[in-house]
Design an enzyme around this catalytic site. Structure first.
Site, PDB file in Angstrom:
ATOM      1  N   ASP A 179      -1.799   8.906   0.197  1.00 18.83           N
ATOM      2  CA  ASP A 179      -1.566   7.596   0.715  1.00 18.83           C
ATOM      3  C   ASP A 179      -2.911   7.123   1.474  1.00 18.83           C
ATOM      4  O   ASP A 179      -3.382   7.758   2.238  1.00 18.83           O
ATOM      5  CB  ASP A 179      -0.338   7.788   1.896  1.00 18.83           C
ATOM      6  CG  ASP A 179       0.164   6.477   2.387  1.00 18.83           C
ATOM      7  OD1 ASP A 179       1.150   6.002   1.987  1.00 18.83           O
ATOM      8  OD2 ASP A 179      -0.368   6.285   3.444  1.00 18.83           O
ATOM      9  N   ASN A 187      -4.588  -4.650   5.933  1.00 22.61           N
ATOM     10  CA  ASN A 187      -3.965  -6.097   5.514  1.00 22.61           C
ATOM     11  C   ASN A 187      -3.936  -7.093   6.513  1.00 22.61           C
ATOM     12  O   ASN A 187      -4.172  -8.245   6.583  1.00 22.61           O
ATOM     13  CB  ASN A 187      -2.495  -5.687   5.165  1.00 22.61           C
ATOM     14  CG  ASN A 187      -2.455  -5.429   3.711  1.00 22.61           C
ATOM     15  OD1 ASN A 187      -3.331  -5.699   2.786  1.00 22.61           O
ATOM     16  ND2 ASN A 187      -1.142  -4.538   3.273  1.00 22.61           N
ATOM     17  N   HIS A 192      -4.170  -9.754   2.955  1.00 21.67           N
ATOM     18  CA  HIS A 192      -3.794  -9.074   1.706  1.00 21.67           C
ATOM     19  C   HIS A 192      -4.620  -8.990   0.574  1.00 21.67           C
ATOM     20  O   HIS A 192      -4.569  -8.142  -0.441  1.00 21.67           O
ATOM     21  CB  HIS A 192      -2.558  -9.708   1.558  1.00 21.67           C
ATOM     22  CG  HIS A 192      -1.321  -9.455   2.653  1.00 21.67           C
ATOM     23  ND1 HIS A 192      -0.646  -8.069   2.636  1.00 21.67           N
ATOM     24  CD2 HIS A 192      -0.857 -10.167   3.631  1.00 21.67           C
ATOM     25  CE1 HIS A 192       0.280  -8.116   3.722  1.00 21.67           C
ATOM     26  NE2 HIS A 192       0.018  -9.275   4.300  1.00 21.67           N
ATOM     27  N   ASP A 196      -5.431  -5.739  -1.625  1.00 24.63           N
ATOM     28  CA  ASP A 196      -5.233  -5.323  -2.797  1.00 24.63           C
ATOM     29  C   ASP A 196      -6.593  -5.060  -3.735  1.00 24.63           C
ATOM     30  O   ASP A 196      -6.355  -3.987  -4.551  1.00 24.63           O
ATOM     31  CB  ASP A 196      -5.145  -6.929  -3.602  1.00 24.63           C
ATOM     32  CG  ASP A 196      -3.627  -7.404  -3.445  1.00 24.63           C
ATOM     33  OD1 ASP A 196      -2.802  -6.578  -2.867  1.00 24.63           O
ATOM     34  OD2 ASP A 196      -2.960  -8.463  -3.769  1.00 24.63           O
ATOM     35  N   GLU A 222       0.890   1.552  -0.979  1.00 23.64           N
ATOM     36  CA  GLU A 222      -0.357   2.363  -0.773  1.00 23.64           C
ATOM     37  C   GLU A 222      -0.349   3.651  -1.169  1.00 23.64           C
ATOM     38  O   GLU A 222      -1.160   4.598  -0.848  1.00 23.64           O
ATOM     39  CB  GLU A 222      -0.929   2.157   0.371  1.00 23.64           C
ATOM     40  CG  GLU A 222      -0.357   2.725   1.703  1.00 23.64           C
ATOM     41  CD  GLU A 222       0.800   1.849   2.113  1.00 23.64           C
ATOM     42  OE1 GLU A 222       1.012   2.153   3.591  1.00 23.64           O
ATOM     43  OE2 GLU A 222       1.336   1.056   1.572  1.00 23.64           O
TER      44      GLU A 222
END
Length: 298
Positions: A179, A187, A192, A196, A222
């Site tokens: 994770d 973010n 965002h 990404d 994630e």
């Protein structure tokens, strides 16, 4: 104008010349062979879009040549039109059984020949396009759009399959759950789109670090999963550490933005459902999170 390649097979030079001129005038590229064996060799080298194959030839007739070509994977899907003066129902059946898609009677009419050639070439292209689209759809169904790794559903299918193999052959199986640490703040603070890009970067590092026998996927959000077949938990832990280190040392491309991951490693137990195996790895992942992050727990 057409750019496809047509292979003409005939033992009579005059027929080859006439056919070649008719097809060349329509923009087709032309390859020639003068017997059945040579036709097989040329077809493998040239990979034509269509083969016009004479039936009556010495040593090996068109039927046998066609049958042999249909048993060679690299050329088996090339359509074959027989050129023949024999057009009884028995001849037609023999031709279709050999693998032909159509017949043109000798002496042929130019317009009829060209229409049949155009039809079969177009059909070949349509089939190839359909196959390409099917492959694209299959890939899309099992891959994550953002990262290109396998998606959640496919990872569970592969894990189930790997566990079945492990049970059958008595081999070990381990799972890593990762994770991205503090991803929400990435973010929130960077946006965002940057988030990404971070997921893509992490995915690429995972992909570059795992072995060919390992299976990597995006579990969701994630979180990532790596399936390690025939691998002890010690070796799986070592792999997880390499991935963690590589990500911690990576340049994200954004000044001031560094990324780390936490992970958990679990080894499959006899009779354990795959869901339970994943849950154990996930619990170990959160132990890593709760004890400071940027670490692997087994």
């Amino acid at each position: 104008m057409a750019k496809e390649t047509i292979l003409i097979v005939d033992d009579i030079a005059q027929n080859l010349q006439i056919l070649g001129e008719v097809l060349s005038a329509q923009g087709y590229r032309v390859a020639v062979a003068t017997n059945g064996l040579q036709a097989i060799d040329v077809a493998q080298k040239v990979k034509p879009d269509l083969i016009l194959l004479d039936v009556m030839m010495p040593e090996m007739d068109g039927y046998e040549s066609c049958r042999r070509m249909k048993n060679i994977p690299e050329i088996e899907n090339i359509p074959v039109i027989f050129l023949t003066a024999r057009n009884t129902s028995e001849d037609l059946v023999a031709g279709f059984e050999a693998g032909a898609v159509d017949f043109v009677s000798k002496p042929f009419i130019n317009v009829e020949l060209l229409v049949r050639v155009k039809t079969q070439v177009r059909m070949k292209h349509l089939v190839e396009e359909l196959e390409r689209k099917n492959i694209e759809l299959e890939n899309k169904a099992i891959h994550d759009d953002l990262t290109g790794l396998f998606n959640h559903g496919h990872m569970f299918e592969r894990l189930t399959h790997c566990q079945e193999i492990g049970v059958r052959y008595g081999t070990s199986l381990s799972v890593i759950m990762f994770d991205v640490d503090h991803f929400k703040s990435v973010n929130d603070n960077w946006g965002h789109q940057v988030g990404d890009q971070v997921l893509k970067k992490v995915s690429q590092i995972i992909k570059d670090t795992v072995r060919k026998t390992d299976i990597a996927g995006r579990y969701g959000g994630e979180e990532f999963m790596v399936i390690c077949q025939e691998t002890t938990i010690e070796n799986t832990y070592a792999l997880a550490e390499r991935i963690r280190e590589n990500i911690a040392q990576a340049d994200t491309g954004y000044e001031g933005l560094r990324v780390t991951i936490s992970g958990g490693v679990a080894e499959s137990r006899v009779g354990e459902p795959v869901e339970q195996l994943v849950n154990r790895a996930d619990e170990l992942l959160y132990e890593s999170k709760n004890s400071g992050r940027n670490k692997i727990t087994q």
